[in-house]
Design a protein around this motif. Structure first.
Motif, PDB file in Angstrom:
ATOM      1  N   THR A   1       0.830  -1.204   0.000  1.00 36.66           N
ATOM      2  CA  THR A   1       0.000   0.000   0.000  1.00 36.66           C
ATOM      3  C   THR A   1       0.865   1.255   0.000  1.00 36.66           C
ATOM      4  OG1 THR A   1      -1.767  -1.179   1.147  1.00 36.66           O
ATOM      5  CG2 THR A   1      -1.844   1.228   1.196  1.00 36.66           C
ATOM      6  N   ALA A   2       1.786   1.346   0.962  1.00 30.66           N
ATOM      7  CA  ALA A   2       2.650   2.522   1.034  1.00 30.66           C
ATOM      8  C   ALA A   2       3.520   2.624  -0.214  1.00 30.66           C
ATOM      9  CB  ALA A   2       3.525   2.468   2.285  1.00 30.66           C
ATOM     10  N   GLY A   3       4.025   1.498  -0.688  1.00 29.51           N
ATOM     11  CA  GLY A   3       4.859   1.502  -1.891  1.00 29.51           C
ATOM     12  C   GLY A   3       4.122   2.053  -3.103  1.00 29.51           C
ATOM     13  N   LYS A   4       2.888   1.623  -3.268  1.00 30.03           N
ATOM     14  CA  LYS A   4       2.082   2.103  -4.388  1.00 30.03           C
ATOM     15  C   LYS A   4       1.796   3.598  -4.239  1.00 30.03           C
ATOM     16  CE  LYS A   4      -2.182   1.023  -6.880  1.00 30.03           C
ATOM     17  NZ  LYS A   4      -3.361   0.154  -6.928  1.00 30.03           N
ATOM     18  N   ALA A   5       1.470   4.039  -3.038  1.00 24.21           N
ATOM     19  CA  ALA A   5       1.174   5.456  -2.802  1.00 24.21           C
ATOM     20  C   ALA A   5       2.407   6.322  -3.065  1.00 24.21           C
ATOM     21  CB  ALA A   5       0.673   5.652  -1.375  1.00 24.21           C
ATOM     22  N   VAL A   6       3.570   5.892  -2.596  1.00 22.43           N
ATOM     23  CA  VAL A   6       4.797   6.664  -2.802  1.00 22.43           C
ATOM     24  C   VAL A   6       5.157   6.710  -4.284  1.00 22.43           C
ATOM     25  CG1 VAL A   6       7.277   6.719  -2.321  1.00 22.43           C
ATOM     26  CG2 VAL A   6       5.651   6.360  -0.467  1.00 22.43           C
ATOM     27  N   LYS A   7       4.921   5.635  -5.010  1.00 22.52           N
ATOM     28  CA  LYS A   7       5.190   5.651  -6.460  1.00 22.52           C
ATOM     29  C   LYS A   7       4.288   6.662  -7.167  1.00 22.52           C
ATOM     30  CE  LYS A   7       7.077   1.025  -6.757  1.00 22.52           C
ATOM     31  NZ  LYS A   7       6.884  -0.360  -7.154  1.00 22.52           N
ATOM     32  N   HIS A   8       3.039   6.762  -6.738  1.00 27.12           N
ATOM     33  CA  HIS A   8       2.138   7.772  -7.318  1.00 27.12           C
ATOM     34  C   HIS A   8       2.628   9.179  -6.981  1.00 27.12           C
ATOM     35  CE1 HIS A   8      -0.930   5.318  -9.150  1.00 27.12           C
ATOM     36  NE2 HIS A   8      -1.024   4.573  -8.045  1.00 27.12           N
ATOM     37  N   MET A   9       3.104   9.345  -5.752  1.00 24.89           N
ATOM     38  CA  MET A   9       3.627  10.644  -5.342  1.00 24.89           C
ATOM     39  C   MET A   9       4.857  11.019  -6.182  1.00 24.89           C
ATOM     40  SD  MET A   9       4.364  11.846  -1.485  1.00 24.89           S
ATOM     41  CE  MET A   9       6.084  12.146  -1.291  1.00 24.89           C
ATOM     42  N   MET A  10       5.710  10.059  -6.444  1.00 26.59           N
ATOM     43  CA  MET A  10       6.885  10.311  -7.278  1.00 26.59           C
ATOM     44  C   MET A  10       6.472  10.649  -8.709  1.00 26.59           C
ATOM     45  SD  MET A  10       9.367   7.426  -5.619  1.00 26.59           S
ATOM     46  CE  MET A  10      10.772   7.718  -6.670  1.00 26.59           C
ATOM     47  N   SER A  11       5.421  10.026  -9.188  1.00 30.44           N
ATOM     48  CA  SER A  11       4.896  10.342 -10.508  1.00 30.44           C
ATOM     49  C   SER A  11       4.376  11.780 -10.551  1.00 30.44           C
ATOM     50  CB  SER A  11       3.788   9.356 -10.879  1.00 30.44           C
ATOM     51  OG  SER A  11       3.232   9.680 -12.125  1.00 30.44           O
ATOM     52  N   LEU A  12       3.724  12.192  -9.479  1.00 29.33           N
ATOM     53  CA  LEU A  12       3.253  13.571  -9.365  1.00 29.33           C
ATOM     54  C   LEU A  12       4.444  14.525  -9.418  1.00 29.33           C
ATOM     55  CD1 LEU A  12       1.151  15.771  -8.768  1.00 29.33           C
ATOM     56  CD2 LEU A  12       1.344  15.175  -6.353  1.00 29.33           C
ATOM     57  N   GLY A  13       5.507  14.187  -8.740  1.00 31.72           N
ATOM     58  CA  GLY A  13       6.718  15.006  -8.761  1.00 31.72           C
ATOM     59  C   GLY A  13       7.282  15.152 -10.157  1.00 31.72           C
ATOM     60  N   ARG A  14       7.273  14.071 -10.930  1.00 36.53           N
ATOM     61  CA  ARG A  14       7.756  14.135 -12.319  1.00 36.53           C
ATOM     62  C   ARG A  14       6.847  15.021 -13.172  1.00 36.53           C
ATOM     63  NH1 ARG A  14       9.115   8.927 -10.966  1.00 36.53           N
ATOM     64  NH2 ARG A  14       7.219   8.015 -11.794  1.00 36.53           N
ATOM     65  N   THR A  15       5.543  14.950 -12.923  1.00 32.59           N
ATOM     66  CA  THR A  15       4.599  15.811 -13.653  1.00 32.59           C
ATOM     67  C   THR A  15       4.894  17.276 -13.356  1.00 32.59           C
ATOM     68  OG1 THR A  15       2.890  14.109 -13.626  1.00 32.59           O
ATOM     69  CG2 THR A  15       2.154  16.389 -13.942  1.00 32.59           C
ATOM     70  N   LEU A  16       5.152  17.599 -12.112  1.00 29.29           N
ATOM     71  CA  LEU A  16       5.473  18.982 -11.742  1.00 29.29           C
ATOM     72  C   LEU A  16       6.777  19.442 -12.378  1.00 29.29           C
ATOM     73  CD1 LEU A  16       4.421  18.994  -7.994  1.00 29.29           C
ATOM     74  CD2 LEU A  16       3.221  20.068  -9.914  1.00 29.29           C
TER      75      LEU A  16
END
Length: 157
Positions: A12-27
């Motif tokens: 769960t945490a791994g998936k959430a952090v990967k989404h957060m990292m994806s958000l960072g790349r979008t920014l």
């Protein structure tokens, strides 16, 4: 110092952090200037005392060509002459957006209007999301005592 939790170990945490990292790349790909992004990320992390994010964003900014003078003066940006008016507006928004619990009214109208003078709606959206995301990242790292000092530029990109 060992971290209390490895975010990538659990599904769960791994998936959430990967989404957060994806958000960072979008920014990173947004029209908000890269230098502004790193300065804001650094200032939010300084306020929150997040050593791992200070380490990361100082090194990323340095690798992108940011000067040591500007990086060293982020903590005292109000008295420094090395930041543009647009960067100063972003740093002010970052501070008020980070210290919402300390300011009964949240982000003031004057602070918002000043940022809106320098950034278009897309850039403002990226800036607000960056400030919010950095506050979340800082809290994740501070709560779990993630150690700092070993970050290598580009490690998470």
């Amino acid at each position: 110092m060992d971290a209390r939790l490895n975010f990538f170990a659990g599904p769960t945490a791994g998936k959430a952090v990967k989404h957060m990292m994806s958000l960072g790349r979008t920014l990173k790909d947004s029209p908000l200037p890269a230098a502004t992004q790193e300065l804001v990320a650094l200032r939010v992390s300084q306020i929150n005392g997040c050593a791992v994010c200070i380490d990361m964003h100082t090194k990323e900014a340095d690798a992108a060509g940011e000067t040591s003078v500007r990086l060293n003066l982020v903590a005292a940006w109000r008295e420094a002459t090395v930041f543009s008016e647009a960067e100063r507006a972003a740093l002010e928004l970052a501070e008020e957006g980070t210290r919402v619990a300390d300011a009964a009214g949240g982000v003031g109208d004057e602070v918002w209007a000043n940022a809106a003078k320098h950034y278009d709606e897309d850039q403002l959206g990226a800036l607000v999301i960056l400030i919010s995301m950095m506050n979340m990242a800082n809290r994740l790292n501070v709560i779990t005592r993630q150690p700092a000092g070993d970050y290598q530029p580009g490690q998470f990109h």
